[in-house]
Design an enzyme around this catalytic site. Structure first.
Site, PDB file in Angstrom:
ATOM      1  N   ASP A 221      -7.111   4.144  -4.323  1.00  0.00           N
ATOM      2  CA  ASP A 221      -7.598   3.797  -2.966  1.00  0.00           C
ATOM      3  C   ASP A 221      -8.272   5.416  -2.619  1.00  0.00           C
ATOM      4  OD1 ASP A 221      -7.927   2.098  -0.935  1.00  0.00           O
ATOM      5  OD2 ASP A 221      -7.562   3.934   0.173  1.00  0.00           O
TER       6      ASP A 221
ATOM      7  N   LYS B 283       0.930  -1.160  -0.008  1.00  0.00           N
ATOM      8  CA  LYS B 283       0.001   0.050  -0.020  1.00  0.00           C
ATOM      9  C   LYS B 283       1.178   1.074  -0.208  1.00  0.00           C
ATOM     10  CE  LYS B 283      -4.549   0.917   0.289  1.00  0.00           C
ATOM     11  NZ  LYS B 283      -5.523   0.051  -0.172  1.00  0.00           N
TER      12      LYS B 283
HETATM   13  P1  NDP Z   1     -13.080   7.514  -2.584  1.00  0.00           P
HETATM   14  O1  NDP Z   1     -11.871   8.478  -2.622  1.00  0.00           O
HETATM   15  O2  NDP Z   1     -13.551   7.613  -4.186  1.00  0.00           O
HETATM   16  O3  NDP Z   1     -14.342   7.935  -1.670  1.00  0.00           O
HETATM   17  C1  NDP Z   1     -13.934   7.903  -0.246  1.00  0.00           C
HETATM   18  C2  NDP Z   1     -15.277   8.406   0.069  1.00  0.00           C
HETATM   19  O4  NDP Z   1     -15.137   8.325   1.709  1.00  0.00           O
HETATM   20  C3  NDP Z   1     -15.946   9.835  -0.015  1.00  0.00           C
HETATM   21  O5  NDP Z   1     -17.172  10.039   0.095  1.00  0.00           O
HETATM   22  C4  NDP Z   1     -15.024  10.602   1.294  1.00  0.00           C
HETATM   23  O6  NDP Z   1     -15.827  11.990   1.538  1.00  0.00           O
HETATM   24  C5  NDP Z   1     -15.375   9.459   2.379  1.00  0.00           C
HETATM   25  N1  NDP Z   1     -14.322   9.619   3.435  1.00  0.00           N
HETATM   26  C6  NDP Z   1     -13.234   9.431   3.077  1.00  0.00           C
HETATM   27  N2  NDP Z   1     -12.033   9.514   4.430  1.00  0.00           N
HETATM   28  C7  NDP Z   1     -13.122   9.863   5.307  1.00  0.00           C
HETATM   29  C8  NDP Z   1     -13.122  10.309   6.641  1.00  0.00           C
HETATM   30  N3  NDP Z   1     -12.060  10.313   7.115  1.00  0.00           N
HETATM   31  N4  NDP Z   1     -14.309  10.632   7.292  1.00  0.00           N
HETATM   32  C9  NDP Z   1     -15.504  10.716   6.692  1.00  0.00           C
HETATM   33  N5  NDP Z   1     -15.786  10.330   5.294  1.00  0.00           N
HETATM   34  C10 NDP Z   1     -14.738  10.032   4.652  1.00  0.00           C
HETATM   35  O7  NDP Z   1     -12.397   6.190  -2.261  1.00  0.00           O
HETATM   36  P2  NDP Z   1     -12.939   4.841  -2.418  1.00  0.00           P
HETATM   37  O8  NDP Z   1     -14.455   4.787  -2.483  1.00  0.00           O
HETATM   38  O9  NDP Z   1     -12.002   4.076  -3.431  1.00  0.00           O
HETATM   39  O10 NDP Z   1     -12.637   4.071  -0.926  1.00  0.00           O
HETATM   40  C11 NDP Z   1     -13.352   3.934   0.118  1.00  0.00           C
HETATM   41  C12 NDP Z   1     -13.125   2.839   1.134  1.00  0.00           C
HETATM   42  O11 NDP Z   1     -13.030   1.544   0.201  1.00  0.00           O
HETATM   43  C13 NDP Z   1     -11.683   2.919   1.705  1.00  0.00           C
HETATM   44  O12 NDP Z   1     -11.536   2.509   2.889  1.00  0.00           O
HETATM   45  C14 NDP Z   1     -11.001   2.302   0.725  1.00  0.00           C
HETATM   46  O13 NDP Z   1      -9.643   1.740   1.256  1.00  0.00           O
HETATM   47  C15 NDP Z   1     -11.649   1.018   0.420  1.00  0.00           C
HETATM   48  N6  NDP Z   1     -11.323   0.086  -0.645  1.00  0.00           N
HETATM   49  C16 NDP Z   1     -11.170   0.937  -2.097  1.00  0.00           C
HETATM   50  C17 NDP Z   1     -11.081   0.084  -3.185  1.00  0.00           C
HETATM   51  C18 NDP Z   1     -11.010   0.455  -4.153  1.00  0.00           C
HETATM   52  O14 NDP Z   1     -10.989  -0.382  -5.459  1.00  0.00           O
HETATM   53  N7  NDP Z   1     -11.162   1.908  -4.687  1.00  0.00           N
HETATM   54  C19 NDP Z   1     -10.984  -1.570  -2.896  1.00  0.00           C
HETATM   55  C20 NDP Z   1     -11.273  -1.942  -1.613  1.00  0.00           C
HETATM   56  C21 NDP Z   1     -11.415  -1.106  -0.301  1.00  0.00           C
HETATM   57  P3  NDP Z   1     -15.033  13.146   1.120  1.00  0.00           P
HETATM   58  O15 NDP Z   1     -14.752  13.211  -0.522  1.00  0.00           O
HETATM   59  O16 NDP Z   1     -15.744  14.297   1.811  1.00  0.00           O
HETATM   60  O17 NDP Z   1     -13.500  13.002   1.744  1.00  0.00           O
HETATM   61  O1  2IT Z   2      -7.851  -1.813  -0.657  1.00  0.00           O
HETATM   62  C1  2IT Z   2      -7.635  -2.072  -1.782  1.00  0.00           C
HETATM   63  O2  2IT Z   2      -8.087  -3.513  -1.966  1.00  0.00           O
HETATM   64  C2  2IT Z   2      -7.612  -1.246  -2.842  1.00  0.00           C
HETATM   65  N1  2IT Z   2      -7.604  -0.061  -2.764  1.00  0.00           N
HETATM   66  C3  2IT Z   2      -7.495  -1.798  -4.193  1.00  0.00           C
HETATM   67  C4  2IT Z   2      -6.257  -2.335  -4.760  1.00  0.00           C
HETATM   68  C5  2IT Z   2      -5.701  -2.691  -6.009  1.00  0.00           C
HETATM   69  O3  2IT Z   2      -4.624  -3.084  -6.058  1.00  0.00           O
HETATM   70  O4  2IT Z   2      -6.767  -2.702  -6.912  1.00  0.00           O
END
Ligand code: NDP
Ligand code: 2IT
Length: 468
Positions: A181, A141
């Site tokens: 992420d 990461k």
């Molecule tokens: P994005 O940046 O697309 O969206 C994140 C969302 O969560 C936004 O709405 C953001 O609000 C909100 N957010 C982030 N940090 C905070 C915080 N500290 N408090 C309140 N709201 C918060 O990220 P993703 O959708 O990609 O990721 C969301 C989660 O999913 C994370 O935990 C990530 O690690 C996990 N994840 C993502 C994957 C991926 O493929 N993208 C794969 C597996 C897991 P704002 O815009 O106002 O900051």
């Molecule tokens: O938390 C996760 O699994 C991710 N942000 C996706 C990682 C990836 O390599 O696609």
């Protein structure tokens, strides 16, 4: 904690539990001020007692001691110039946690809260998640304390280019393959990829989450959300149930939340909430496809706040985020299912009580480690369906693995094929978790199943490869 203090604390426990306690304490001593990393290590190692008892060679070969130490930690300066000609300096990181079963693989997070401990937690989780995908992917990461929100495209591009000037020394399609992420989506991956290609003079699958016209895979944007809902559906099916007409709470409004809502709609459920760091919207009429399209435009194109939703759609309510124990009022809304899809530790023990009081029957984690340990304990004790992150949100990295395969083959699989493979992988993950939980005397406990199944695959690969 000293060795003698550990010995006192562990008195009366057997040799396996004492070994695990010792490793956890060692992690705390050696990585001070990194509470999320400590939490993740404790959560993964605690359910391993049973497997270490059955197979003591994992203890005698010190597999846990080796697993909790990253193979490599890279920290670097990221200087760049903002739109006002001011010099800005951020810190960049890449944690290369384990390459036991494949090249390091995992996302990049750009968020002001990023520090080395937060990324160690995410990299540690990633190792076991990636093992569950059935694909040959190690775990890593990275990211930066850079905040892309409210920055211009030009600023984001210059930051990404400076970040890649250093990161490119450490990554490659056979070494370490980053992806997105929080704060890193297709825009950021594009700028990062362009700079890598320019410096290395190489067009390769060094990053995943790329645009469809330049090496990306169909379904990668959708994969985490879709996969999470597929996993929820498998859990419900084990109880003869499905998602039809289920009221669902979804938190966040980014990549994972958006495609969770889309797949919930496909399967006949009724999503009623979304949130961002400023607050939440509750729409008792349900978030339908038209509203979702509006949200995608708001969040992905205009980059606005979710509060605007309540000004646009009748009957929807906006509540600002609070501080303290009641900081996330979203979880107090009565519901059938909950899909936390924002960030770590967004469900406190208190929130978990409210969810259970509100009738929740299923929690499926799109975000990484969204539930605090006290919340996990309550869900497990209540016997509801609880899909832990490393199993439930593995669809994203799984399709990243499929993107790597397509890049290596230099061809693109059609949307239907990638979606079918994603569904197959999520079902295989569900089966591994379910079967392993049964084998270790904890039927229906997917926390036990996911941690043991992921661990065994990585541990066996480490033992095969010697002390490296
Ligand atoms: P994005 O940046 O697309 O969206 C994140 C969302 O969560 C936004 O709405 C953001 O609000 C909100 N957010 C982030 N940090 C905070 C915080 N500290 N408090 C309140 N709201 C918060 O990220 P993703 O959708 O990609 O990721 C969301 C989660 O999913 C994370 O935990 C990530 O690690 C996990 N994840 C993502 C994957 C991926 O493929 N993208 C794969 C597996 C897991 P704002 O815009 O106002 O900051
Ligand atoms: O938390 C996760 O699994 C991710 N942000 C996706 C990682 C990836 O390599 O696609």
């Amino acid at each position: 904690m000293s060795v003698s203090q550990i010995a006192v604390k562990s008195r009366g426990k057997n040799v396996t539990s004492r070994y695990i306690d010792g490793v956890v304490e060692h992690v705390k001593t050696k990585n001070p001020g990194e509470p999320e990393f400590h939490q993740a290590v404790l959560e993964v190692l605690t359910p391993l007692v049973a497997v270490l008892e059955r197979h003591p060679h994992y203890r005698t070969e010190k597999v846990l001691d080796r697993l909790v130490e990253p193979e490599r930690v890279i920290v670097f300066r990221v200087p760049w110039v903002d739109d006002n000609d001011e010099i800005q300096v951020n810190r960049g990181y890449r944690i290369e946690m384990s390459s036991a079963i494949g090249p390091f693989k995992g996302g990049l997070r750009f968020h002001p809260s990023v520090n080395v401990g937060l990324l160690k937690f995410l990299a540690f989780e990633q190792v076991f998640k990636n093992a569950l995908t059935t694909l040959p992917l190690g775990g890593g990461k990275g990211g930066s304390d850079f905040d892309p929100r409210d920055r211009s495209n030009g600023e984001v591009m210059r930051f990404c280019q400076s970040f890649m000037v250093e990161l490119q020394r450490h990554i490659g399609p056979f070494t370490d393959v980053p992806a997105g992420d929080i704060g890193v989506g297709e825009r950021e991956i594009g700028y990062l990829f362009g700079q890598y290609k320019r410096i290395r003079n190489e067009f390769s699958g060094v990053l995943t989450g790329k645009g469809l016209e330049w090496g990306g895979s169909m379904i990668r944007p959708e994969a985490t959300g879709y996969g999470c809902v597929y996993f929820a559906n498998d859990m419900l099916a084990s109880r003869g149930d499905d998602l039809e007409n289920k009221v669902c709470l979804v938190s966040g409004s980014g990549n994972v939340a958006q495609y969770t809502v889309e797949k919930l709609l496909d399967l006949g459920a009724k999503p009623v909430t979304l949130s961002d760091s400023h607050g939440l919207i509750y729409d008792p009429n349900g978030i339908d496809r038209e509203k979702l399209a509006w949200i995608m435009e708001l969040k992905n194109v205009r980059r606005g706040r979710i509060s605007e939703y309540a000004d646009t759609f009748r009957g929807a309510r906006y509540t600002r985020a609070k501080r303290g124990t009641d900081r996330n009022p979203l979880w107090a809304i009565p519901t059938d299912c909950a899909f936390p899809s924002a960030t770590q530790n967004e469900i406190s023990e208190d929130d978990a009580k409210k969810l259970l009081d509100g009738g929740v029957r299923l929690i499926c984690e799109g975000a990484n480690m969204p539930s605090e340990p006290g919340a996990v304990e309550l869900f497990t004790r209540a016997g509801i369906l609880y899909g832990p992150a490393k199993a439930a949100n593995a669809g994203g990295v799984a399709v990243s693995g499929l993107e790597m395969s397509q890049d290596a083959l230099r061809l693109n699989w059609p949307r239907e094929e990638v979606d079918a493979r994603l569904k197959g992988i999520m079902h295989a993950i569900y089966e591994q978790c379910s079967r392993t939980a049964d084998e270790y005397g904890a039927p229906g406990d997917y926390v036990v199943g996911a941690n043991i199944a992921g661990f065994v695959k990585v541990a066996d690969a480490m033992l095969d490869q010697g002390v490296v």
